[in-house]
Design a protein around this motif. Sequence first.
Motif, mmCIF file in Angstrom:
data_model
loop_
_atom_site.group_PDB
_atom_site.id
_atom_site.type_symbol
_atom_site.label_atom_id
_atom_site.label_comp_id
_atom_site.label_asym_id
_atom_site.label_seq_id
_atom_site.Cartn_x
_atom_site.Cartn_y
_atom_site.Cartn_z
ATOM 1 N N TRP A 178 -22.912 17.204 -34.029
ATOM 2 C CA TRP A 178 -22.976 16.405 -35.244
ATOM 3 C C TRP A 178 -23.688 15.097 -34.945
ATOM 4 O O TRP A 178 -23.350 14.391 -33.992
ATOM 5 C CB TRP A 178 -21.576 16.132 -35.784
ATOM 6 C CG TRP A 178 -20.920 17.342 -36.390
ATOM 7 C CD1 TRP A 178 -19.966 18.130 -35.821
ATOM 8 C CD2 TRP A 178 -21.198 17.896 -37.671
ATOM 9 N NE1 TRP A 178 -19.622 19.158 -36.660
ATOM 10 C CE2 TRP A 178 -20.364 19.039 -37.822
ATOM 11 C CE3 TRP A 178 -22.058 17.567 -38.721
ATOM 12 C CZ2 TRP A 178 -20.376 19.821 -38.966
ATOM 13 C CZ3 TRP A 178 -22.073 18.346 -39.869
ATOM 14 C CH2 TRP A 178 -21.237 19.459 -39.982
ATOM 15 N N VAL A 179 -24.679 14.793 -35.774
ATOM 16 C CA VAL A 179 -25.469 13.572 -35.594
ATOM 17 C C VAL A 179 -25.606 12.876 -36.944
ATOM 18 O O VAL A 179 -25.329 13.459 -37.994
ATOM 19 C CB VAL A 179 -26.868 13.894 -35.028
ATOM 20 C CG1 VAL A 179 -26.754 14.550 -33.662
ATOM 21 C CG2 VAL A 179 -27.663 14.794 -35.978
ATOM 22 N N ARG A 180 -26.072 11.650 -36.920
ATOM 23 C CA ARG A 180 -26.264 10.912 -38.171
ATOM 24 C C ARG A 180 -27.302 11.597 -39.046
ATOM 25 O O ARG A 180 -28.313 12.089 -38.550
ATOM 26 C CB ARG A 180 -26.707 9.480 -37.874
ATOM 27 C CG ARG A 180 -25.614 8.600 -37.297
ATOM 28 C CD ARG A 180 -26.137 7.215 -37.034
ATOM 29 N NE ARG A 180 -27.199 7.228 -36.010
ATOM 30 C CZ ARG A 180 -27.932 6.165 -35.692
ATOM 31 N NH1 ARG A 180 -27.744 5.018 -36.323
ATOM 32 N NH2 ARG A 180 -28.848 6.250 -34.756
ATOM 33 N N ASP A 181 -27.054 11.615 -40.334
ATOM 34 C CA ASP A 181 -27.982 12.234 -41.279
ATOM 35 C C ASP A 181 -29.134 11.274 -41.551
ATOM 36 O O ASP A 181 -28.956 10.226 -42.179
ATOM 37 C CB ASP A 181 -27.254 12.565 -42.584
ATOM 38 C CG ASP A 181 -28.121 13.363 -43.554
ATOM 39 O OD1 ASP A 181 -29.326 13.542 -43.280
ATOM 40 O OD2 ASP A 181 -27.589 13.794 -44.594
ATOM 41 N N MET A 182 -30.329 11.657 -41.078
ATOM 42 C CA MET A 182 -31.529 10.854 -41.290
ATOM 43 C C MET A 182 -32.422 11.478 -42.356
ATOM 44 O O MET A 182 -33.595 11.122 -42.474
ATOM 45 C CB MET A 182 -32.291 10.710 -39.970
ATOM 46 C CG MET A 182 -31.457 10.190 -38.817
ATOM 47 S SD MET A 182 -30.834 8.517 -39.091
ATOM 48 C CE MET A 182 -32.342 7.588 -38.895
#
Length: 360
Positions: free
Chosen positions: A265-269
């Motif tokens: 899970w990563v930041r939504d860019m």
Amino acid sequence: MNSLIRASFKLDYSTFSLDVDLELPGRGVTALFGPSGSGKTSLLRCIAGLEHAPDGFLQINGSIWQDPAQHIYVPTYQRPLGYVFQEASLFPHLDVRRNLEYGMKRVPVSERRVSLDHAIQLLGIGALLAQKPDTLSGGERQRVGIARALTVSPKILLMDEPLAALDLARKQEVLPYLERLQAELEIPILYVSHAPDEVARLANHIVVMDGGRALANGPLGKTLARLDLPIRLGEDTGVVIDARVGTRDEEWHLLRADFDGGSLWVRDMGTPIGAPVRVRILARDVSLALVRPEQTSILNQLAGRVVALADDTHPSLVLVRLQVGSTPLLARVTRLSASLLGLAPGKEVWVQVKSVALLG
């Protein structure tokens, strides 16, 4: 035509010698990485013909540019290459458009594979065409310099630390355009750098150099995960993973990046579902456990296996190479923790990833 670069050069100076024999991909970005004085620029200059290694051999995607056995030596001015230096070195008396046209004049119309309009579009310099170089920012000048290198329709693009003279803001301005070159052009790029962040973001392949020799040569992710290289990156030690966006969680503004072995899970860019992404995981941001942790703030937990351990830069620390599916990872832990967990090759562990950098 074989999509392959073969380069073999030997040069001896009074205080330095270059001795390399390489096979490199004929597409994508290959980083020549290492400390100052490791031979990166010397190798690039040999490929350009600016340094002459009499017994050298050079083949670019089927075209032989140097082979003493066949008495072939293509001089620099006849080699279809683009060269980008640290400083753009634009002609100060010409505006941007005429700087670009100057490079194009040497290429016959029938051999032009990159149009002027395409180069302008790739580097986003359409609004700068009427300006003189002394009115441009450092990042703008470098983008014009890269566009000028493309207008000669090169069969290879050589870039010698093109961002080294820029501050952080200007570097961040130029990097997306370099990514665009990789995505939209089939021209192989050799990219000299000693900056791990640039290599992690741009390169598909890496040659690690030191003392005029190639210590490693391979795909970026696997090579960064090696523990046997004498060049250590300190706080920048880590791996790069090519993944794909699987889904997004709009409530929490997160993206799930899927790869062979798991997901992160990563930041939504704003990256579209299904799009390829590259993520960077530093060894300092990875922790290990023997059982799956519960009630923890760390979202990214992966089942993995210890492959190898190696000494780190301080005697209290060790680097642990892990395998998650077919994907290698690195963790930095204290030697005490490694002992308490009984870490050894083959040990099954849970890998907690505390921070993931989405590189685009």
